[in-house]
Design a protein around this motif. Structure first.
Motif, mmCIF file in Angstrom:
data_model
loop_
_atom_site.group_PDB
_atom_site.id
_atom_site.type_symbol
_atom_site.label_atom_id
_atom_site.label_comp_id
_atom_site.label_asym_id
_atom_site.label_seq_id
_atom_site.Cartn_x
_atom_site.Cartn_y
_atom_site.Cartn_z
ATOM 1 N N LEU A 179 0.870 -1.174 0.000
ATOM 2 C CA LEU A 179 0.000 0.000 0.000
ATOM 3 C C LEU A 179 0.903 1.218 0.000
ATOM 4 C CD1 LEU A 179 -2.902 1.143 0.208
ATOM 5 C CD2 LEU A 179 -2.578 1.196 2.667
ATOM 6 N N THR A 180 0.748 2.048 -1.014
ATOM 7 C CA THR A 180 1.502 3.294 -1.109
ATOM 8 C C THR A 180 0.523 4.416 -1.409
ATOM 9 O OG1 THR A 180 1.963 2.923 -3.456
ATOM 10 C CG2 THR A 180 3.631 2.170 -1.889
ATOM 11 N N TRP A 181 0.967 5.646 -1.263
ATOM 12 C CA TRP A 181 0.089 6.790 -1.494
ATOM 13 C C TRP A 181 0.911 8.026 -1.781
ATOM 14 C CZ3 TRP A 181 0.743 4.083 2.967
ATOM 15 C CH2 TRP A 181 1.371 4.732 4.026
ATOM 16 N N LYS A 182 0.211 9.048 -2.266
ATOM 17 C CA LYS A 182 0.888 10.330 -2.487
ATOM 18 C C LYS A 182 -0.082 11.453 -2.178
ATOM 19 C CE LYS A 182 0.003 11.072 -7.346
ATOM 20 N NZ LYS A 182 0.508 11.373 -8.635
ATOM 21 N N PRO A 183 0.424 12.468 -1.485
ATOM 22 C CA PRO A 183 -0.426 13.610 -1.154
ATOM 23 C C PRO A 183 -0.672 14.479 -2.387
ATOM 24 C CG PRO A 183 1.816 14.000 -0.394
ATOM 25 C CD PRO A 183 1.780 12.604 -0.946
#
Length: 147
Positions: free
Chosen positions: A71-75
């Motif tokens: 699980l990765t994300w970016k603002p």
């Protein structure tokens, strides 16, 4: 305004570090690493996790650490309180895994909101974290993902 812009960059940096930690160590461990003691995590179709102690119990059970999944994300947007000691980040998350039925690589998409509070030692810890699934990336996001 300049000081608040610095805080905004700090939040972007801590979000990236949080996501990188998740990719390398698993989401459960990343949550524990970046959680404030009085945190609240909103869970999809479940009751919220309240408090770091409960979060640590869940991490020990590894309920969100599926083998081979990341699980990765970016603002995408950061709002900073005028006081400079609280901020909220909104962005996209990506859950990559192998389908248990076909063994094909699969990705789920969503949005998230994380509320950060500056700690006495100057670090940032989250007090509220939650997200929701979305149908998938927008056409612009698809172009970005392909590049």
């Amino acid at each position: 305004p300049e000081a608040l812009e610095r805080v905004k960059q700090e939040i972007i940096d801590v979000e990236k570090a949080f996501s990188d930690y998740s990719e390398k160590n698993g989401f459960s461990k990343a949550l524990v690493e970046y959680a404030a003691d009085d945190m609240i995590k909103l869970n999809h179709l479940q009751y919220a996790t309240i408090g770091k102690e409960q979060l640590q119990k869940e991490e020990a059970a590894d309920s969100t650490g599926a083998a081979g999944a990341t699980l990765t994300w970016k603002p995408l947007k950061v709002h900073v309180a005028a006081s400079g000691d609280m901020a909220a980040a909104f962005g996209d998350w990506y859950f990559r895994f192998k389908s248990p039925t076909t063994s094909a690589d699969s990705t789920l998409y969503g949005n998230y909101v994380t509320v950060w509070v500056k700690q006495k030692d100057g670090s940032w810890k989250f007090v509220i974290d939650g997200g929701n699934p979305t149908p998938g990336p927008t056409p612009d996001e698809m172009l970005e993902l392909l590049n």
